[in-house]
Design a protein around this motif. Structure first.
Motif, short mmCIF file in Angstrom:
data_model
loop_
_atom_site.label_atom_id
_atom_site.label_comp_id
_atom_site.label_asym_id
_atom_site.label_seq_id
_atom_site.Cartn_x
_atom_site.Cartn_y
_atom_site.Cartn_z
N ASP A 50 0.83 -1.20 0.00
CA ASP A 50 0.00 0.00 0.00
C ASP A 50 0.87 1.25 0.00
N ASN A 54 0.87 4.25 -2.74
CA ASN A 54 0.60 5.63 -2.35
C ASN A 54 1.78 6.54 -2.69
N ASP A 57 1.72 7.27 -6.35
CA ASP A 57 0.68 8.21 -6.75
C ASP A 57 0.99 9.63 -6.28
N GLU A 71 6.29 7.29 3.51
CA GLU A 71 4.85 7.06 3.44
C GLU A 71 4.38 6.21 4.61
#
Length: 377
Positions: A50, A54, A57, A71
């Motif tokens: 994940d 993230n 993106d 992150e």
């Protein structure tokens, strides 16, 4: 499988997948089409996956060790993911980036196996509880397995064609103008001694060097080629290739044609296919020529069912990789006076083979020359 037995998992594939994504962020989007966070067996791997998505993106396509650690810190999951040392260790294997799609499929397959097991267990528990009518229990089981068939992704079974067309993207450049496109599968067929291997070797040399294929069809860009030759001994094959190269005006054999090292290769052997797929991906192979097809499986080539079971997964694989596959095969032997189909229907074996192929090069010797009839879908 008993309740206390570990469920299907592939921890090594999970680790290599995560490491590969951090080493080559360009592979993140293709991986997202195959695997999702809940497919990972380890919770820490779900968190890192994940975080990679993230970071990708949020950073305009970047997702390296530093941005992934940041992150994880941002969402308060760094310790649960194993800390920065764990993230850094995953990216140690520099070779893993080249096989990201393979690792993603392995992770997804293990997750799918777990979902099947869980659906069976849920159905068994429901049946043993005697809570409900048998028809209701069967309906629940059908629903559970329908969800498994969709991979639990909730994907629609169909999409509007307008949206699909809008997302097609640019048309891929052909390998050989009017002849071969990326991801196509087909046959080069002739009678015994009809020039199949020589013709396919000439095609390989043209594609590898950017010369005209068959003296007529342009090759936009030179490409890497893999020859899987399991009939001719290495010396005989290499000497023929060298003679062809000299005849094409080349000083030597091009360095971007590779020859399969083993004298065996089976399309129905998972290890052979995995090894071939890894080599194709790592070396950016754009054309694989496998010669001869009859030596590359242990099935009945006259059985539509067996040929479909063998070749449908092969076609899906080559389409995904964007690599073209040419299988060298024999034509049927025709009786004297035969007046039926003499080109399309001449490929030996089940009728499925003709439906499966995207292209079919039919070779007919004419004195010292070979007539090549090209049939494309």
């Amino acid at each position: 499988m008993t309740a206390d037995r570990p469920q299907p998992q592939n921890i090594e594939a999970e680790e290599r997948l995560l490491g590969g994504l951090m080493l080559d962020p360009a592979m993140i989007q293709p991986a997202r089409q195959i695997v999702r966070a809940e497919d990972f067996y380890r919770v820490s791997h779900r968190l890192i996956f994940d975080a990679i998505k993230n970071a990708h993106d949020l950073n305009g396509g970047g997702a390296d060790i530093l941005t992934v650690v940041e992150e994880l810190k941002r969402v308060g999951k760094l310790d649960a993911a194993g800390g920065p040392e764990t993230v850094a260790r995953l990216a140690d294997d520099v070779g893993s980036a080249r096989r990201v799609p393979t690792y993603a499929r392995l992770v997804a397959e293990a997750a799918r196996a777990r979902r099947v097991i869980n659906a069976l267990r849920a159905g068994l528990e429901r049946a043993e509880s005697e809570d409900g009518e048998p028809d209701d229990i069967l309906a629940d089981l059908r629903r559970l397995f329908s969800e498994v068939a969709l991979d639990g992704r909730g994907e629609a079974p169909a999409e509007p064609i307008a949206a699909l067309y809008a997302n097609l993207g640019p048309k891929p450049e052909p390998l050989v103008e009017t002849l071969l496109v990326p991801g196509a599968c087909g046959f080069i067929g002739a009678d015994a001694g009809g020039g199949k291997t020589t013709t396919s070797d000439a095609l390989a040399l043209a594609l590898a060097t950017g010369r005209l294929a068959f003296g007529k069809f342009s090759v936009p860009n030179p490409q890497n080629v893999l020859l899987i030759q399991v009939e001719d001994p290495s010396r005989r094959h290499l000497e023929r290739l060298h003679r062809l190269a000299l005849g094409m005006g080349l000083d030597s054999l091009p360095p971007n044609i590779f020859r399969w090292s083993s004298r065996k290769f089976f399309l129905d052997d998972a290890r052979d296919m995995a090894t071939m797929e890894g080599f194709v991906r790592e070396n950016d192979i754009r054309l694989v020529i496998a010669d001869p097809f009859v030596y590359m499986h242990g099935l009945d080539e006259n059985s539509n069912q067996e040929m479909a079971r063998l070749l449908l997964p092969v076609k899906l694989l080559f389409a995904e990789i964007g690599c073209t596959l040419a299988l060298i095969h024999h034509n049927k032997h025709m009786e004297a006076g035969y007046r039926g189909a003499t080109e399309v229907g001449r490929l030996r074996g089940a009728s499925f083979l003709l439906g499966w192929r995207d292209f079919y090069f039919v070779l007919t010797p004419r004195g010292p020359q070979v007539l090549v009839k090209i049939i494309n879908k």
